[in-house]
Design an enzyme around this catalytic site. Structure first.
Site, mmCIF file in Angstrom:
data_model
loop_
_atom_site.group_PDB
_atom_site.id
_atom_site.type_symbol
_atom_site.label_atom_id
_atom_site.label_comp_id
_atom_site.label_asym_id
_atom_site.label_seq_id
_atom_site.Cartn_x
_atom_site.Cartn_y
_atom_site.Cartn_z
ATOM 1 N N HIS A 50 3.752 1.792 0.218
ATOM 2 C CA HIS A 50 4.016 0.596 -0.592
ATOM 3 C C HIS A 50 5.122 0.928 -1.590
ATOM 4 C CE1 HIS A 50 0.390 -1.463 0.887
ATOM 5 N NE2 HIS A 50 -0.180 -0.263 0.837
ATOM 6 N N ASP B 125 -1.232 -6.081 5.118
ATOM 7 C CA ASP B 125 -1.953 -5.061 4.359
ATOM 8 C C ASP B 125 -2.086 -5.436 2.887
ATOM 9 O OD1 ASP B 125 -3.235 -2.387 4.444
ATOM 10 O OD2 ASP B 125 -1.797 -2.048 2.844
ATOM 11 N N HIS C 92 -6.099 2.579 7.360
ATOM 12 C CA HIS C 92 -7.026 3.333 6.497
ATOM 13 C C HIS C 92 -8.505 3.163 6.870
ATOM 14 C CE1 HIS C 92 -6.826 -0.592 4.630
ATOM 15 N NE2 HIS C 92 -5.741 -0.327 3.936
ATOM 16 N N ASN D 171 -8.606 0.990 -2.379
ATOM 17 C CA ASN D 171 -9.156 0.045 -1.420
ATOM 18 C C ASN D 171 -8.610 0.364 -0.031
ATOM 19 O OD1 ASN D 171 -10.669 -2.128 -0.540
ATOM 20 N ND2 ASN D 171 -9.009 -3.599 -0.838
ATOM 21 N N ASP E 30 -1.055 5.689 2.648
ATOM 22 C CA ASP E 30 -1.288 4.490 1.831
ATOM 23 C C ASP E 30 -0.757 4.711 0.415
ATOM 24 O OD1 ASP E 30 -2.059 1.965 1.028
ATOM 25 O OD2 ASP E 30 -4.213 2.376 1.061
ATOM 26 N N HIS F 272 1.289 2.916 -9.140
ATOM 27 C CA HIS F 272 1.041 1.912 -10.177
ATOM 28 C C HIS F 272 1.517 2.450 -11.522
ATOM 29 C CE1 HIS F 272 -1.285 -0.911 -7.776
ATOM 30 N NE2 HIS F 272 -1.988 0.098 -7.288
#
Length: 429
Positions: free
Chosen positions: A63, A153, A233, A279, A306, A310
């Site tokens: 991401h 996703d 995942h 998650n 994944d 943040h």
């Protein structure tokens, strides 16, 4: 310009062999033990004695937050983090703003990835418009625009009819469909896996059937449509059992496991450190052990990070309110080598297949995952012998949200090469 990577232990064609690799003009010119016939006076040499020389790693699940949340990550910082971890090809998820859900938006992302990426960035299209609607995207159009696969996703496709139509459309044009498997009607406000630990901590838990119920549905739909269905995942033993059964019965299904689900369980959660909040959430120890076993028996096809950076503000909130996700690109190989290979739970060759060869083959990334004469020189070099401490000050990602900070590991990246160009090199003390 030529570069000779000399004296390394090279992973090639399923074997670890002491040999040299010659790179010229961005491609692998030769692999062997005596390459002097290819050399003249003008070449660089990297002494890889006591080092592992691997195909560049492949991570089909990252991401990068751009566009929309560049305070968390950008294509430049995310791809720099990937290079730091030995990855040369990644798959960028579509949960950005605006969502790449049309051919034009996908084409824009493909161009931006190529412009700013230090590594090869394969772009996902969304499955449905805005990732949350029931309107299936123009599969033929997004493929032509450069999407290598489709995924929503961050959200599971909730309506079975929508997923069925999406699978039919993806199958028709040959696009893999990668699913975030989560039945939102079963979440019940949970922030971790329901069980003894959630009750002890007094935190709301979600049952594991949140995942396995949607896996069961999707496997039935995948069998009916013939699509290449990929489970993102995977995290529970029940999901693994169903995937294993489906593979034995001809369903075209692949799945990935993350380093954090392989190495951590819900027992690690103390209710305060939100670096353990992700998650899917961390599962029970029995699930973790089942995942490790599934690496060896072929149920799990690949490892994906994944990578989910943040801001400190978003992760620094109360556990219930903190953002889901951890960074993963820069630590994945070292963690798995240290905790699985050095402990005898997994062979090094298998780890490299799971992190390079298998994802490339499953997603038809034909230029990645192998060291092969005539192919692009996408190469990673690792130091397996000297320990180092995971230090957030060394991260190239904007995100420092990791539960593994401070851990001593082996397998530090020494150098990463993309198309023959060095995109990461370890600083020598």
């Amino acid at each position: 310009m030529k570069t000779l990577i000399k004296n390394g232990t090279v992973y090639n064609d399923g074997r670890l062999v002491k040999e040299d690799v010659l790179v010229e003009d961005g491609i692998i010119r030769a692999i062997g033990k005596d390459l002097h016939e290819y050399l003249d006076d003008d070449y660089d040499e990297l002494d890889a004695g006591n080092l592992l020389v691997s195909p560049g790693l492949v991570d089909v699940h990252v991401h990068y937050r751009e566009p929309g949340q560049t305070e968390k990550e950008t294509i430049k910082t995310g791809s720099a983090a990937a290079a730091h971890g030995g990855f040369t090809t990644v798959g960028a998820m579509p949960n950005v703003d605006p969502v790449p859900d049309t051919p034009a938006k996908v084409a824009q992302m493909v161009a931006k990835n190529k412009q700013d990426g230090l590594v090869h960035i394969a772009q996902y299209s969304a499955i449905t418009t805005d990732r949350t609607s029931d309107e299936v995207v123009d599969m033929a159009g997004v493929k032509q625009a450069g999407a290598f696969a489709v995924s929503n996703d961050g959200n599971g496709v909730q309506a079975a009819g929508t997923m069925y139509r999406a699978m039919q459309a993806a199958k028709a044009v040959g696009l893999p469909l990668a699913a975030h498997v989560e039945d939102e009607s079963l979440l019940f406000g949970g922030v971790m896996t329901e069980g003894d630990r959630s009750r002890y901590l007094g935190l709301p838990g979600a049952p594991e059937v949140v995942e396995s119920a949607q896996v069961a549905r999707d496997l039935a739909l995948a069998k009916a449509t013939g699509v290449h269905y990929h489970v993102c995942h995977v995290s529970t033993k029940d999901s693994l059992a169903m995937i294993h059964f489906a593979k034995q019965n001809g369903v075209r299904v692949t799945c990935e496991a993350t380093p954090h689900h392989l190495l951590l369980s819900d027992q690690c959660i103390d209710g305060h450190d939100s670096n353990y909040k992700m998650n899917p959430p961390l599962r029970h120890e029995a699930d973790r052990r089942a995942l490790v076993a599934a690496l060896n028996d072929g149920t799990v096809d690949m490892i994906a990070t994944d990578h989910a950076p943040h801001t400190e503000e978003d992760k620094g909130r109360d556990f219930c309110c903190a953002a889901n996700g951890i960074t993963g690109s820069e630590t994945a190989f070292a963690l798995l080598y240290t905790k699985l290979v050095k402990t005898g739970l997994l062979k090094l060759e298998r780890l490299l297949d799971l992190m390079a060869t298998n994802p490339a083959e499953a997603f038809n990334l034909t230029e990645a995952g192998h060291l092969e004469v005539g192919k692009p020189a996408d190469i990673a070099v690792f130091d397996l012998n000297h320990p180092y401490v995971i230090d957030q000050r060394d991260y190239l990602s904007k995100g420092i949200n990791s539960p593994f900070t401070g851990m001593t590991v082996y397998g530090q990246t020494v150098m990463t090469m993309v198309d023959g160009q060095v995109v990461y090199q370890r600083k020598e003390n």
